[in-house]
Scaffold this active site. Structure first.
Site, PDB file in Angstrom:
ATOM      1  N   ARG A   5      -3.462   2.853  -1.654  1.00 58.77           N
ATOM      2  CA  ARG A   5      -4.312   4.066  -1.624  1.00 58.77           C
ATOM      3  C   ARG A   5      -4.894   4.211  -2.964  1.00 58.77           C
ATOM      4  O   ARG A   5      -4.428   3.781  -4.040  1.00 58.77           O
ATOM      5  CB  ARG A   5      -2.904   5.305  -1.582  1.00 58.77           C
ATOM      6  CG  ARG A   5      -2.229   4.969  -0.060  1.00 58.77           C
ATOM      7  CD  ARG A   5      -1.160   6.062  -0.088  1.00 58.77           C
ATOM      8  NE  ARG A   5      -0.386   5.778   1.216  1.00 58.77           N
ATOM      9  CZ  ARG A   5       0.552   5.188   1.351  1.00 58.77           C
ATOM     10  NH1 ARG A   5       1.055   4.362   0.124  1.00 58.77           N
ATOM     11  NH2 ARG A   5       1.251   5.050   2.645  1.00 58.77           N
ATOM     12  N   HIS A  61     -10.782   5.474   0.938  1.00 55.64           N
ATOM     13  CA  HIS A  61      -9.808   5.158   1.799  1.00 55.64           C
ATOM     14  C   HIS A  61     -10.239   4.449   3.031  1.00 55.64           C
ATOM     15  O   HIS A  61      -9.221   3.548   3.460  1.00 55.64           O
ATOM     16  CB  HIS A  61      -9.108   6.480   2.422  1.00 55.64           C
ATOM     17  CG  HIS A  61      -7.779   6.340   2.922  1.00 55.64           C
ATOM     18  ND1 HIS A  61      -6.728   6.168   2.432  1.00 55.64           N
ATOM     19  CD2 HIS A  61      -7.180   6.367   4.162  1.00 55.64           C
ATOM     20  CE1 HIS A  61      -5.570   6.025   3.011  1.00 55.64           C
ATOM     21  NE2 HIS A  61      -5.995   6.100   4.356  1.00 55.64           N
ATOM     22  N   LYS A  81       4.315   6.652  -1.182  1.00 55.56           N
ATOM     23  CA  LYS A  81       4.461   8.231  -0.902  1.00 55.56           C
ATOM     24  C   LYS A  81       6.070   8.162  -0.616  1.00 55.56           C
ATOM     25  O   LYS A  81       6.444   7.204  -0.470  1.00 55.56           O
ATOM     26  CB  LYS A  81       3.932   8.334   0.524  1.00 55.56           C
ATOM     27  CG  LYS A  81       2.240   8.819   0.484  1.00 55.56           C
ATOM     28  CD  LYS A  81       1.853   9.141   1.990  1.00 55.56           C
ATOM     29  CE  LYS A  81       0.467   9.488   1.946  1.00 55.56           C
ATOM     30  NZ  LYS A  81       0.021  10.081   3.253  1.00 55.56           N
ATOM     31  N   HIS A 101       3.801   1.683   5.068  1.00 54.58           N
ATOM     32  CA  HIS A 101       3.886   2.673   6.246  1.00 54.58           C
ATOM     33  C   HIS A 101       5.609   2.709   6.703  1.00 54.58           C
ATOM     34  O   HIS A 101       6.312   1.653   6.741  1.00 54.58           O
ATOM     35  CB  HIS A 101       3.345   2.418   7.536  1.00 54.58           C
ATOM     36  CG  HIS A 101       1.952   2.590   7.386  1.00 54.58           C
ATOM     37  ND1 HIS A 101       0.949   1.872   8.409  1.00 54.58           N
ATOM     38  CD2 HIS A 101       0.752   3.373   6.671  1.00 54.58           C
ATOM     39  CE1 HIS A 101      -0.269   2.149   7.945  1.00 54.58           C
ATOM     40  NE2 HIS A 101      -0.188   3.139   7.024  1.00 54.58           N
ATOM     41  N   ARG A 161      -9.031   0.765   2.391  1.00 56.45           N
ATOM     42  CA  ARG A 161      -7.790   0.728   2.739  1.00 56.45           C
ATOM     43  C   ARG A 161      -7.541   0.178   4.542  1.00 56.45           C
ATOM     44  O   ARG A 161      -6.906  -0.716   4.688  1.00 56.45           O
ATOM     45  CB  ARG A 161      -6.670   1.648   2.582  1.00 56.45           C
ATOM     46  CG  ARG A 161      -5.363   1.535   2.968  1.00 56.45           C
ATOM     47  CD  ARG A 161      -4.540   2.687   2.185  1.00 56.45           C
ATOM     48  NE  ARG A 161      -3.304   3.305   3.166  1.00 56.45           N
ATOM     49  CZ  ARG A 161      -2.173   2.544   2.770  1.00 56.45           C
ATOM     50  NH1 ARG A 161      -2.062   1.697   1.917  1.00 56.45           N
ATOM     51  NH2 ARG A 161      -0.945   3.075   3.533  1.00 56.45           N
ATOM     52  N   TYR A 213      -4.077   0.632  14.162  1.00 53.06           N
ATOM     53  CA  TYR A 213      -4.909  -0.488  13.979  1.00 53.06           C
ATOM     54  C   TYR A 213      -5.251  -1.492  14.989  1.00 53.06           C
ATOM     55  O   TYR A 213      -6.366  -2.276  15.017  1.00 53.06           O
ATOM     56  CB  TYR A 213      -4.644  -1.319  12.594  1.00 53.06           C
ATOM     57  CG  TYR A 213      -4.819  -0.394  11.468  1.00 53.06           C
ATOM     58  CD1 TYR A 213      -5.927  -0.079  10.879  1.00 53.06           C
ATOM     59  CD2 TYR A 213      -3.496  -0.113  10.882  1.00 53.06           C
ATOM     60  CE1 TYR A 213      -6.052   0.915   9.866  1.00 53.06           C
ATOM     61  CE2 TYR A 213      -3.489   0.635   9.638  1.00 53.06           C
ATOM     62  CZ  TYR A 213      -4.924   1.207   9.184  1.00 53.06           C
ATOM     63  OH  TYR A 213      -5.015   2.259   8.122  1.00 53.06           O
TER      64      TYR A 213
END
Length: 307
Positions: free
Chosen positions: A160, A253, A185, A279, A256, A288
């Site tokens: 990120r 982004h 995150k 994730h 990514r 994806y």
């Protein structure tokens, strides 16, 4: 964070302030997420003020359904409503843990159905152009090298932008460092590979950077030596996509997204890609597969004589 007039009694104001600090310091949410939660809960308090006929306190928190209905009537979309609900739920859980409210009602409230949209990756060819130092439009060579190094990390390691700009001067200081430990995150740490081309890009940036890169300071610097603002990277990317005639979806982004999509297209498995992206849920990574399927159908329809 900008100061705003908060329509709430002192007990609710103080609790909300403690919650926002907890999000930033303990849960380590991004500044953008904390700002969005602050804005959403502030709007909720304005609604309660109108609903209750005065500034609300902790005991007056209610009618979350009414707030969401009012926001929907005001034109808020499903994503905005979903994020607002998430922020208010987080505040209520914070208060519940302190024995101040019962958050069961908010937990039972279903979030608005989110529209399904696929990520928009770049093609492999476009991504290579974007991350090359020769393709950068900056007049100063060190800034061109900096931009190339940042963008190469986004595409080559799936970082990120906040993760790349959060690297310290001690990170990737040796050509032998082929793995990077990243805190993403929610304070979650993961290991990501660093390609030789990324190490070379960072080494070139280090050689050209006019500022001392202290091991305890930030690796990537702005034009005046301070922290590099994500908005600067986004602005330079906008100039780059204009020069390369790329769509508006070609953002930092999107690199990514390109990392994940191109790995999947070359046979990468979802579990590995999930770990590389950081994730929490495999369902997030599975989007994806839809991108890869959509691209296959586009190729089929363009190439097959009977399509």
């Amino acid at each position: 964070m900008q100061e705003f007039l908060i329509p709430a009694k002192p007990d609710l104001q103080a609790a909300r302030e403690s919650w926002l600090k907890m999000l930033a310091r303990e849960r380590r949410l991004s500044p953008e997420t904390v700002e969005a939660y602050e804005r959403d809960t502030r709007q909720f308090l304005h609604f309660l003020t109108s609903h209750c006929g005065g500034s609300p306190g902790i005991s007056d928190i209610a009618d979350l359904r009414g707030f969401l209905a009012a926001r929907r009537a005001g034109g808020a979309g499903a994503r905005t409503l979903g994020r607002g609900l998430a922020g208010i739920r987080s505040l209520l859980r914070f208060l519940e843990r302190r024995g101040l409210v019962n958050a069961a009602g908010a937990a039972a409230l279903r979030a608005p159905r989110q529209p399904k949209s696929l990520p928009k990756p770049l093609t492999a060819s476009d991504a290579k152009h974007v991350v090359s130092v020769e393709g950068q439009l900056a007049e100063q060579p060190w800034i061109a090298a900096r931009n190339a190094a940042v963008l190469t990390l986004l595409y080559g390691s799936g970082l990120r932008i906040s993760e790349a700009l959060g690297l310290s001067g001690a990170d990737l200081s040796s050509p032998d460092e082929t793995v990077l430990r990243v805190t993403g995150k929610g304070g979650k740490t993961r290991l990501v590979p660093v390609l030789p081309i990324a190490l070379r890009a960072i080494a070139q940036y280090r050689r050209l950077c006019p500022y001392h890169l202290d091991p305890k300071g930030l690796l990537f610097r702005g034009a005046r030596g301070g922290p590099l603002n994500p908005a600067i990277v986004q602005r330079d990317m906008a100039k780059l996509r204009s020069a390369l005639n790329l769509p508006d979806t070609a953002t930092p982004h999107a690199l990514r997204h390109s990392f994940a999509t191109h790995l999947l297209g070359r046979g990468g498995d979802l579990r590995t890609i999930q770990e590389l992206l950081g994730h929490a849920s495999l369902s997030t990574t599975q989007i994806y597969t839809g991108v890869d399927t959509a691209r296959l159908l586009e190729i089929y329809e363009a190439a097959h004589p009977r399509a």
